[in-house]
Design an enzyme around this catalytic site. Structure first.
Site, PDB file in Angstrom:
ATOM      1  N   GLN A 179     105.073  81.913 -10.334  1.00  0.00           N
ATOM      2  CA  GLN A 179     105.983  80.908  -9.793  1.00  0.00           C
ATOM      3  C   GLN A 179     107.208  80.703 -10.687  1.00  0.00           C
ATOM      4  O   GLN A 179     108.170  80.045 -10.282  1.00  0.00           O
ATOM      5  CB  GLN A 179     105.258  79.571  -9.631  1.00  0.00           C
ATOM      6  CG  GLN A 179     104.168  79.560  -8.581  1.00  0.00           C
ATOM      7  CD  GLN A 179     104.705  79.695  -7.155  1.00  0.00           C
ATOM      8  OE1 GLN A 179     105.828  79.301  -6.860  1.00  0.00           O
ATOM      9  NE2 GLN A 179     103.893  80.261  -6.279  1.00  0.00           N
ATOM     10  N   CYS A 327      96.081  80.547  -1.764  1.00  0.00           N
ATOM     11  CA  CYS A 327      94.909  81.353  -2.095  1.00  0.00           C
ATOM     12  C   CYS A 327      93.604  80.634  -1.769  1.00  0.00           C
ATOM     13  O   CYS A 327      92.546  81.240  -1.748  1.00  0.00           O
ATOM     14  CB  CYS A 327      94.937  81.719  -3.576  1.00  0.00           C
ATOM     15  SG  CYS A 327      96.417  82.642  -4.021  1.00  0.00           S
TER      16      CYS A 327
END
Length: 382
Positions: A179, A327
């Site tokens: 990220q 996820c």
């Protein structure tokens, strides 16, 4: 119905230029990069060029970049590689409670193998204490693994400060920058990072592709065994079009002023929060809003409205947002990040959504989303 995508922390739409580069490679350079004839040499040149583009973006040397299938493989390669190659030095590893599952699950496996893993606490903004890190370090610590930017609340860790602390120990410093790449400036030399993981599809590149930066003074055993690709560090025939596209994606994002990008994302956050205030919606922001946060992520607790109901209503209205990490999107388990920040019994754990911006979003999309969010929240809260 127009669909508005606001889940860029999960994945990003591919850049048109990346698509063009990959299409050209698929049409023209289909050779195996390990072959010595012309088609193979052309494929090898495409890989070498992408490797240089990527290395330049994080101030690394070309030979310190290893192409992988993505962030998860990069994290696994770094964690298991360090643990298994340095077990004679020690068996203690330090990480945090809010890491990505591709870090936490390898840590749990290592615990089953007899390693001691210390999970650092975080405050309500998702930040660790540097004093806690210093206290946890021992001569037996072989690895410190800390993410650059949290994928659920956007907290930015002080990588340079952590790197300086770890550099004075026996441990290697690993950073999950999935990220972080594209949202903050990364310099592996200045930050004293030994290992760094990324993923292409988070920066408008192709899926199932990433890289692991490995300091050239480190020689980890490969996770994937087979041929001698990636100078014997990662077996498997290289995805030449994907790698070329990845290089293009990194070059594009490297050319963007990160401060200006963060300012735009911060402005969008304020637009949403102002709309909620004006509509008298009861809400709380999960995580900080100051300088130590990446503003591409806005995690909101809409008080009294379950994540499932809010996300479903937004989906029906054409807005893609998340209830947490992509996820774990198919799981009924609440966010481990929010539990670490606020406690398991906090209502925020089951009443929050994550909005995440990308460089292709627009003011008009954010305004439309804010209006719909207020409409749904107002209705359900009443």
């Amino acid at each position: 119905m127009q669909e508005i995508y606001l889940d860029n922390a999960a994945t990003t739409p591919m850049s048109p230029q990346v698509i063009d580069v990959m299409t050209s490679e698929m049409k023209n350079d289909f050779g195996n990069a390990s072959s010595t004839y012309e088609l193979g040499r052309k494929a090898r040149h495409a890989i070498d060029h992408a490797r240089s583009q990527i290395a330049a973006a994080i101030n690394a040397d070309d030979n310190e970049i290893i192409f992988t299938s993505g962030g998860s493989e990069s994290n696994n390669t770094a964690i298991f590689g360090v643990a298994h190659s340095r077990k004679e030095i020690g068996r203690q590893i330090i990480t945090t409670k809010i890491e990505h599952p591709s870090v936490l699950n390898p840590m749990r496996q290592l615990e089953r193998e007899g390693y001691e893993v210390t999970y650092l606490d975080v405050d309500e903004n998702g930040h660790i204490s540097l004093d806690d890190l210093k206290s946890a370090l021992t001569p037996a610590t072989i690895l410190v693994s800390v993410m650059a930017v949290n994928n659920e609340v956007g907290s930015i860790n002080p990588l340079a400060e952590i790197g300086a602390i770890v550099a004075d120990s026996n441990a290697y410093f690993h950073v999950d920058a999935v990220q972080g790449l594209g949202n903050i400036d990364l310099d592996v030399k200045k930050m004293q990072i030994d290992l760094l993981s990324t993923s292409a599809h988070k920066i408008n590149g192709p899926k199932f592709l990433g890289f692991l930066y490995e300091n050239k003074q480190i020689n980890l055993p490969p996770l994937v065994l087979g041929g001698e690709q990636e100078t014997k560090r990662r077996a498997g025939t290289e995805n030449v079009p994907g790698i070329a596209g990845f290089g293009e994606a990194v070059s594009e994002i490297a050319a963007i002023d990160k401060a200006a990008l963060q300012a735009k994302y911060s402005h969008w956050q304020e637009m949403i929060l102002q709309a909620l205030d004006e509509s008298n919606v009861q809400y709380e922001v999960n995580g900080g809003r100051g300088e130590h946060v990446s503003h591409h992520v806005l995690n909101l607790h809409i008080i009294g409205v379950s994540t499932t109901i809010l996300q479903a209503n937004l989906d029906l209205a054409g807005f893609a947002v998340s209830g947490g990490s992509a996820c774990t999107a198919g799981s009924l388990e609440p966010s481990h990040v929010l539990m670490a920040c606020f406690g398991k019994k906090s209502p925020r754990v089951n009443e929050s959504i994550r909005i995440s911006f990308g460089r292709y979003n627009t003011d008009e999309e954010v305004v439309a989303f804010a209006q719909e969010l207020c409409k749904i929240a107002h209705k359900v809260q009443k």
